[in-house]
Scaffold this motif. Structure first.
Motif, PDB file in Angstrom:
ATOM      1  N   LEU A 193       1.743  -8.510  -0.928  1.00 22.14           N
ATOM      2  CA  LEU A 193       0.760  -9.575  -1.101  1.00 22.14           C
ATOM      3  C   LEU A 193      -0.459  -9.088  -1.875  1.00 22.14           C
ATOM      4  O   LEU A 193      -1.039  -9.830  -2.676  1.00 22.14           O
ATOM      5  CB  LEU A 193       0.335 -10.130   0.258  1.00 22.14           C
ATOM      6  CG  LEU A 193       1.353 -10.990   1.008  1.00 22.14           C
ATOM      7  CD1 LEU A 193       0.865 -11.274   2.426  1.00 22.14           C
ATOM      8  CD2 LEU A 193       1.619 -12.295   0.255  1.00 22.14           C
ATOM      9  N   CYS A 194      -0.848  -7.847  -1.635  1.00 23.26           N
ATOM     10  CA  CYS A 194      -1.981  -7.286  -2.370  1.00 23.26           C
ATOM     11  C   CYS A 194      -1.675  -7.170  -3.863  1.00 23.26           C
ATOM     12  O   CYS A 194      -2.593  -7.112  -4.682  1.00 23.26           O
ATOM     13  CB  CYS A 194      -2.342  -5.910  -1.816  1.00 23.26           C
ATOM     14  SG  CYS A 194      -3.122  -5.959  -0.190  1.00 23.26           S
ATOM     15  N   GLY A 195      -0.386  -7.130  -4.213  1.00 27.03           N
ATOM     16  CA  GLY A 195       0.016  -7.053  -5.608  1.00 27.03           C
ATOM     17  C   GLY A 195       0.434  -8.384  -6.192  1.00 27.03           C
ATOM     18  O   GLY A 195       1.050  -8.429  -7.274  1.00 27.03           O
ATOM     19  N   ASN A 196       0.122  -9.484  -5.479  1.00 26.80           N
ATOM     20  CA  ASN A 196       0.470 -10.830  -5.949  1.00 26.80           C
ATOM     21  C   ASN A 196       1.956 -10.946  -6.279  1.00 26.80           C
ATOM     22  O   ASN A 196       2.359 -11.491  -7.313  1.00 26.80           O
ATOM     23  CB  ASN A 196      -0.362 -11.208  -7.181  1.00 26.80           C
ATOM     24  CG  ASN A 196      -1.845 -11.256  -6.877  1.00 26.80           C
ATOM     25  OD1 ASN A 196      -2.272 -11.884  -5.899  1.00 26.80           O
ATOM     26  ND2 ASN A 196      -2.651 -10.573  -7.683  1.00 26.80           N
ATOM     27  N   ALA A 197       2.791 -10.430  -5.394  1.00 29.35           N
ATOM     28  CA  ALA A 197       4.239 -10.458  -5.601  1.00 29.35           C
ATOM     29  C   ALA A 197       4.760 -11.885  -5.673  1.00 29.35           C
ATOM     30  O   ALA A 197       4.269 -12.778  -4.982  1.00 29.35           O
ATOM     31  CB  ALA A 197       4.931  -9.711  -4.468  1.00 29.35           C
ATOM     32  N   ASP A 198       5.763 -12.092  -6.507  1.00 24.97           N
ATOM     33  CA  ASP A 198       6.369 -13.416  -6.650  1.00 24.97           C
ATOM     34  C   ASP A 198       7.291 -13.691  -5.463  1.00 24.97           C
ATOM     35  O   ASP A 198       7.686 -12.771  -4.730  1.00 24.97           O
ATOM     36  CB  ASP A 198       7.158 -13.493  -7.949  1.00 24.97           C
ATOM     37  CG  ASP A 198       8.267 -12.465  -8.011  1.00 24.97           C
ATOM     38  OD1 ASP A 198       9.393 -12.758  -7.565  1.00 24.97           O
ATOM     39  OD2 ASP A 198       7.999 -11.337  -8.485  1.00 24.97           O
ATOM     40  N   PRO A 199       7.670 -14.965  -5.233  1.00 23.77           N
ATOM     41  CA  PRO A 199       8.499 -15.308  -4.066  1.00 23.77           C
ATOM     42  C   PRO A 199       9.824 -14.553  -3.999  1.00 23.77           C
ATOM     43  O   PRO A 199      10.263 -14.170  -2.906  1.00 23.77           O
ATOM     44  CB  PRO A 199       8.724 -16.809  -4.226  1.00 23.77           C
ATOM     45  CG  PRO A 199       7.517 -17.289  -4.972  1.00 23.77           C
ATOM     46  CD  PRO A 199       7.196 -16.179  -5.931  1.00 23.77           C
ATOM     47  N   ALA A 200      10.465 -14.332  -5.133  1.00 22.57           N
ATOM     48  CA  ALA A 200      11.747 -13.611  -5.118  1.00 22.57           C
ATOM     49  C   ALA A 200      11.563 -12.166  -4.658  1.00 22.57           C
ATOM     50  O   ALA A 200      12.385 -11.637  -3.894  1.00 22.57           O
ATOM     51  CB  ALA A 200      12.380 -13.644  -6.510  1.00 22.57           C
ATOM     52  N   SER A 201      10.490 -11.538  -5.086  1.00 20.67           N
ATOM     53  CA  SER A 201      10.218 -10.167  -4.654  1.00 20.67           C
ATOM     54  C   SER A 201       9.901 -10.120  -3.168  1.00 20.67           C
ATOM     55  O   SER A 201      10.355  -9.220  -2.452  1.00 20.67           O
ATOM     56  CB  SER A 201       9.048  -9.583  -5.455  1.00 20.67           C
ATOM     57  OG  SER A 201       9.388  -9.434  -6.813  1.00 20.67           O
TER      58      SER A 201
END
Length: 293
Positions: A193-201
């Motif tokens: 979440l801190c890296g603004n991960a996309d939903p698939a990740s």
């Protein structure tokens, strides 16, 4: 390089925890001492390492990850303090040291656990992130620690202990997905979440973390049968003595080891989309499965 990263993250986690905890030189001294006893006297730091390893996938600066890493370990420490209480597992040894209620007293241990939990959310609220991310981090940790996670799993475990009714495999895996797995999943998710991960990740990392959380507990159950108190740093044989439902008791040691192999494969498959970038998460998965304490 990998060993160096894990060592650096471990050192960061220890330093951040020491900074976050109140000084024993200030009142209430006994409570502050008990909190530090619960957190600073060892531990694998698996959950902070997972925060950093997950965040590293998205090139998040370690300084940004210090807050979530500290918060999740404080929640873990509080859960151990309360888990060791006479009303729960009634254990006298943790990380090779007297448990908090033994080293101090039961009332102080309860207060120390409460204080560690509240401190975790105070630390997380000050995380160096934007408001949206900070709220997502707070929600993730709160859900993992509460009735839909760790506390709910503990309640189910208590209900099943000593009842004479053996849980089936699906029910046992559900207990540990909540009691142990939820906080591990939160650690992995918070780094992402801190890296603004996309939903698939996020979904792939959730699959990895679900397998890791269960593998961690299966290995714990095996060690409670095969290890000794000096190596493990806590009392062994407690599961059998308390008539707890465990993987070896339910399916046997050989099948428990086979289940570990299946979970290792599940972890590796979940991390395939990340390629070599996930080397630290793979290493932590192996550590969870191969550890001797």
């Amino acid at each position: 390089m990998l060993d160096g990263s894990l060592r650096d993250w471990r050192e960061r986690a220890d330093a951040a925890l020491a900074r976050a905890l109140p000084s024993p030189d200030h009142e209430p001294r006994l409570l502050h001492m008990a909190m530090r006893h619960a957190v600073l006297l060892g531990g694998k730091r698996m959950r902070p390492l997972l925060v950093h390893a997950s965040g590293a996938l998205f090139e998040v600066a370690p300084s940004v990850l210090d807050g979530p890493a500290t918060a999740v370990e404080l929640i873990h420490a509080y859960s151990l303090v309360h888990d060791d209480l006479p009303a729960m597992d009634d254990d006298e040894l943790r990380r090779g040291q007297p448990t908090v209620h033994v080293a101090f007293d039961e009332a102080t241990a309860i207060l120390a656990g409460d204080a560690l939990q509240s401190l975790a959310f105070a630390v997380l609220a000050d995380t160096d992130s934007d408001d949206r991310t900070r709220v997502a981090l707070l929600r993730t940790l709160a859900e993992a620690a509460g009735v839909a996670g760790m506390c709910g799993g503990q309640a189910l475990d208590i209900d099943a202990t000593g009842s004479g009714a053996r849980l089936d495999l699906a029910a046992l895996e559900r207990v540990h997905a909540l009691k142990t797995g939820a906080l591990i999943r939160a650690a992995v998710r918070m780094g992402a979440l801190c890296g603004n991960a996309d939903p698939a990740s996020l979904e792939a990392l959730d699959r990895y973390a679900r397998a890791l959380g269960l593998a961690f507990q299966v290995r714990d159950d095996i060690l409670d049968v095969e290890s000794d108190s000096q190596t493990l740093g806590k009392t062994v044989g407690k599961d059998a003595a308390q008539d707890k439902s465990t993987f070896p008791a339910l399916i046997g040691l050989d099948a428990s080891r086979a289940r570990l192999d299946e979970l290792a494969q599940a972890m590796n498959q979940a991390l395939e989309p990340f390629g070599e970038r996930a080397h630290a998460l793979r290493a932590l998965g192996r550590m969870a499965i191969e550890r001797d304490r």
